[in-house]
Structures are given as C-alpha cells and as structure tokens.
Design a protein around this motif. Structure first.
Motif, mmCIF file in Angstrom:
data_model
loop_
_atom_site.group_PDB
_atom_site.id
_atom_site.type_symbol
_atom_site.label_atom_id
_atom_site.label_comp_id
_atom_site.label_asym_id
_atom_site.label_seq_id
_atom_site.Cartn_x
_atom_site.Cartn_y
_atom_site.Cartn_z
ATOM 1 N N SER A 1 0.808 -1.214 0.000
ATOM 2 C CA SER A 1 0.000 0.000 0.000
ATOM 3 C C SER A 1 0.846 1.271 0.000
ATOM 4 C CB SER A 1 -0.981 -0.014 1.165
ATOM 5 O OG SER A 1 -2.049 0.889 0.938
ATOM 6 N N LEU A 2 0.370 2.314 0.691
ATOM 7 C CA LEU A 2 0.983 3.636 0.588
ATOM 8 C C LEU A 2 2.403 3.678 1.138
ATOM 9 C CD1 LEU A 2 -2.071 5.805 1.688
ATOM 10 C CD2 LEU A 2 -1.368 5.217 -0.627
ATOM 11 N N GLN A 3 2.643 2.994 2.280
ATOM 12 C CA GLN A 3 3.983 3.049 2.858
ATOM 13 C C GLN A 3 5.039 2.495 1.917
ATOM 14 O OE1 GLN A 3 1.088 1.989 4.465
ATOM 15 N NE2 GLN A 3 1.704 1.267 6.463
ATOM 16 N N ALA A 4 4.740 1.367 1.288
ATOM 17 C CA ALA A 4 5.713 0.711 0.420
ATOM 18 C C ALA A 4 5.889 1.442 -0.907
ATOM 19 C CB ALA A 4 5.293 -0.734 0.166
ATOM 20 N N SER A 5 4.963 2.349 -1.227
ATOM 21 C CA SER A 5 5.066 3.064 -2.501
ATOM 22 C C SER A 5 6.041 4.227 -2.424
ATOM 23 C CB SER A 5 3.688 3.586 -2.932
ATOM 24 O OG SER A 5 3.250 4.625 -2.070
ATOM 25 N N VAL A 6 6.467 4.597 -1.207
ATOM 26 C CA VAL A 6 7.422 5.703 -1.039
ATOM 27 C C VAL A 6 8.795 5.247 -1.527
ATOM 28 C CG1 VAL A 6 8.536 7.268 0.594
ATOM 29 C CG2 VAL A 6 6.132 6.611 0.911
ATOM 30 N N GLU A 7 9.369 5.991 -2.451
ATOM 31 C CA GLU A 7 10.649 5.606 -3.036
ATOM 32 C C GLU A 7 11.809 6.160 -2.214
ATOM 33 O OE1 GLU A 7 10.691 6.759 -7.095
ATOM 34 O OE2 GLU A 7 9.072 5.409 -7.681
ATOM 35 N N GLY A 8 12.965 5.529 -2.335
ATOM 36 C CA GLY A 8 14.153 5.957 -1.612
ATOM 37 C C GLY A 8 14.453 5.061 -0.432
ATOM 38 N N ARG A 9 15.713 4.919 -0.094
ATOM 39 C CA ARG A 9 16.123 4.068 1.024
ATOM 40 C C ARG A 9 15.753 4.709 2.358
ATOM 41 N NH1 ARG A 9 19.106 -0.162 -0.410
ATOM 42 N NH2 ARG A 9 20.017 -0.230 -2.494
ATOM 43 N N ARG B 1 16.489 13.095 5.539
ATOM 44 C CA ARG B 1 15.719 14.228 5.035
ATOM 45 C C ARG B 1 14.760 14.769 6.090
ATOM 46 N NH1 ARG B 1 14.891 11.064 0.362
ATOM 47 N NH2 ARG B 1 12.685 10.837 0.882
ATOM 48 N N VAL B 2 14.150 13.871 6.855
ATOM 49 C CA VAL B 2 13.134 14.279 7.831
ATOM 50 C C VAL B 2 13.750 14.715 9.156
ATOM 51 C CG1 VAL B 2 11.138 13.515 9.171
ATOM 52 C CG2 VAL B 2 11.378 12.806 6.777
ATOM 53 N N ARG C 1 21.066 10.090 9.877
ATOM 54 C CA ARG C 1 20.842 8.757 9.331
ATOM 55 C C ARG C 1 20.713 7.710 10.437
ATOM 56 N NH1 ARG C 1 21.823 8.541 3.900
ATOM 57 N NH2 ARG C 1 22.322 6.314 3.924
ATOM 58 N N ALA C 2 20.784 8.163 11.691
ATOM 59 C CA ALA C 2 20.598 7.225 12.804
ATOM 60 C C ALA C 2 19.188 6.628 12.743
ATOM 61 C CB ALA C 2 20.807 7.942 14.125
ATOM 62 N N ASN C 3 19.062 5.425 13.290
ATOM 63 C CA ASN C 3 17.801 4.702 13.168
ATOM 64 C C ASN C 3 17.435 4.051 14.507
ATOM 65 O OD1 ASN C 3 15.537 3.383 12.231
ATOM 66 N ND2 ASN C 3 16.621 1.973 10.890
ATOM 67 N N PRO C 4 17.221 4.871 15.559
ATOM 68 C CA PRO C 4 16.958 4.297 16.889
ATOM 69 C C PRO C 4 15.642 3.534 16.966
ATOM 70 C CG PRO C 4 16.561 6.662 16.906
ATOM 71 C CD PRO C 4 17.204 6.353 15.588
ATOM 72 N N MET C 5 14.665 3.868 16.095
ATOM 73 C CA MET C 5 13.383 3.161 16.143
ATOM 74 C C MET C 5 13.413 1.845 15.350
ATOM 75 S SD MET C 5 13.592 5.407 13.537
ATOM 76 C CE MET C 5 13.070 6.958 14.199
ATOM 77 N N LYS C 6 14.568 1.529 14.773
ATOM 78 C CA LYS C 6 14.752 0.285 14.007
ATOM 79 C C LYS C 6 13.748 0.194 12.860
ATOM 80 C CE LYS C 6 16.637 -2.254 17.954
ATOM 81 N NZ LYS C 6 16.524 -3.466 18.818
ATOM 82 N N ALA C 7 13.636 1.305 12.127
ATOM 83 C CA ALA C 7 12.746 1.320 10.964
ATOM 84 C C ALA C 7 13.321 0.465 9.840
ATOM 85 C CB ALA C 7 12.544 2.753 10.486
ATOM 86 N N LEU C 8 12.420 -0.179 9.095
ATOM 87 C CA LEU C 8 12.792 -1.008 7.948
ATOM 88 C C LEU C 8 12.121 -0.454 6.703
ATOM 89 C CD1 LEU C 8 12.158 -4.525 9.551
ATOM 90 C CD2 LEU C 8 14.344 -3.323 9.419
#
Length: 245
Positions: free
Chosen positions: A92-100, A107-108, A112-119
C-alpha cells in the motif's frame, strides 16, 4: 456446544482502519463471536492471551523490527494466517514511497541514525507464508465476514481472481473510461469491492492491488491515449503496490 476457534488480530504499521473495520461489522460481529474466541485484539481489548491460534488476522506493513517480530510470532502461533488489507497484501501507501530508509530519515530528522529500528516498508507476504490474502484499503468487511464464516465451517475460502471491470458489468455501471474518458485501473485490479468508485462516477484507483495476468502494458497504452504521461501513470500504479509499468 461446538468448541470455538481461537482468533488473534495483529496490527503492524498502518492507519488502524483495517483493524477498526472488523468492529464495523456491528451486529454481524456477534455472529463472528459465536464461532471464534478472540484472544488478542489491541483495538478492542487489553486482554492478551498467549498460546496457539487457529486464525491470525494481520494488518499493516512490516516497517519496523517490532513489526517483523510480531508478524513472526503470529505466523508461529497460528494454523491459518490471513493478510488483511492492501498494506499487508501489497504494501500500500507506505511501500510506494521511493528511496532508502536511511536517506528518508536524514531528510526528515537530519540524521541517518535509526533508533526506532525502521525497515523498508514491505507487505506481510514478503516475509511469511500467507494462507489467504484479502486486499482493500480498507477491505470490504462483508467479504471478511464471509471468509471467517467459511473457515469456521471447514470450507476453504476462494480468493477473487477477476478484475474490478467484471463487477462493473455485473452491476451495469457506466464505464467511466469509455463514456467519460476518466482514467481507471479497473481492468488490472483485483475485484471483490463491488466497484464503489465507478458507482460514484470515479475511476478505480487500484486499492485492491494488481491482478496477476492482467495486460498491464496494454493498459498503460490505454492510459497514454488519455494524455497521461509515463510519470503520472507510474504514480497511479504505484500508489497501493510497487507495480512496474
């Protein structure tokens, strides 16, 4: 008295609408409870029982390590797992967002740290075997009710294998493409929704995901004939799934 089946509802990353839609069965929800004991459903109760399940309903995309761990737990505990909603079936919408993911975090958040362990957001079907996939954003709650009743009665539910266009013909809806030149993804999208968008005079937006075997290159040419450029066509096709036109 017939022993009830044990059912758990597991919510991954999504808007919460697919889990809430189960409660919108209203009176029919009590019919479900005649056949099922709900042992886990965060949207409806704080009760959370461990142990094996007969049915697991999983909504949302795998977008964090927590999602992946919860999905694997649901798969290990359940005899029968249903991917519920287009997030779970196609991304759905989440997977349609392009970019690593690291680039998007920078950007947000400026790091580049990822403390929430986003995939990278991916559908449930990319990680575990799924016994039944019911797409839709949201899915048709009546379709879910039918699936649950069939399973409770020992009948294997059959997934829809036809496009939305067929439902337009069965309901005698005016074809918005042929009659009004409105872009429509009905020919290449899973049916089962009963074509509410077309009934309202709009084109199908493809929320139930791509229909395997559909003539996608041919439909791209049709959309081009309406004056849509390739970027706009790709954006339409990728809104609910990572199609490659």
């Amino acid at each position: 008295m017939m022993e009830k089946l044990r059912l758990g509802v597991f919510e991954l990353t999504d808007c919460g609408g697919c889990a809430l839609n189960l409660l919108f069965l209203y009176e029919k929800f009590f019919d479900v409870l005649e056949f099922y004991e709900i042992t886990e459903f965060h949207m409806a109760t704080s009760i959370k029982e461990k142990g094996p399940l007969d049915i697991a309903l999983v909504t949302g995309t795998v977008s964090t390590q927590r999602d992946l761990d919860l999905l694997r737990e649901a798969r290990n505990r359940a005899k029968y797992l249903i991917a519920l909603g287009t997030c779970a079936t196609h991304g759905s919408l989440q997977a349609s967002v392009e970019g690593r993911i690291r680039d998007r975090l920078e950007r947000v958040y400026g790091t580049r740290a990822n403390p929430m362990k986003a995939l990278e957001s991916k559908p449930v079907t990319d990680y575990v075997p799924v016994d039944y996939a019911l797409p839709g954003c949201p899915y048709d709650k009546e379709e879910l009710f039918q699936v649950l009743m069939e399973i409770a009665k020992g009948v294997e539910p059959v997934r829809k294998d036809y496009p939305v266009c067929l439902e337009c013909k069965l309901n005698e809806y005016e074809c918005v493409f042929l009659k009004r030149n409105i872009p429509c993804l009905g020919p290449v999208t899973y049916g089962g929704c009963n074509a509410p968008c077309v009934r309202s005079g709009l084109g199908c937006i493809g929320c139930r995901g791509p229909l395997p075997g559909a003539n996608l290159p041919g439909h791209v040419e049709v959309l081009r004939s309406l004056g849509l450029d390739d970027e706009e066509i790709a954006r339409k096709l990728r809104t609910f799934a990572r199609w490659e036109p």
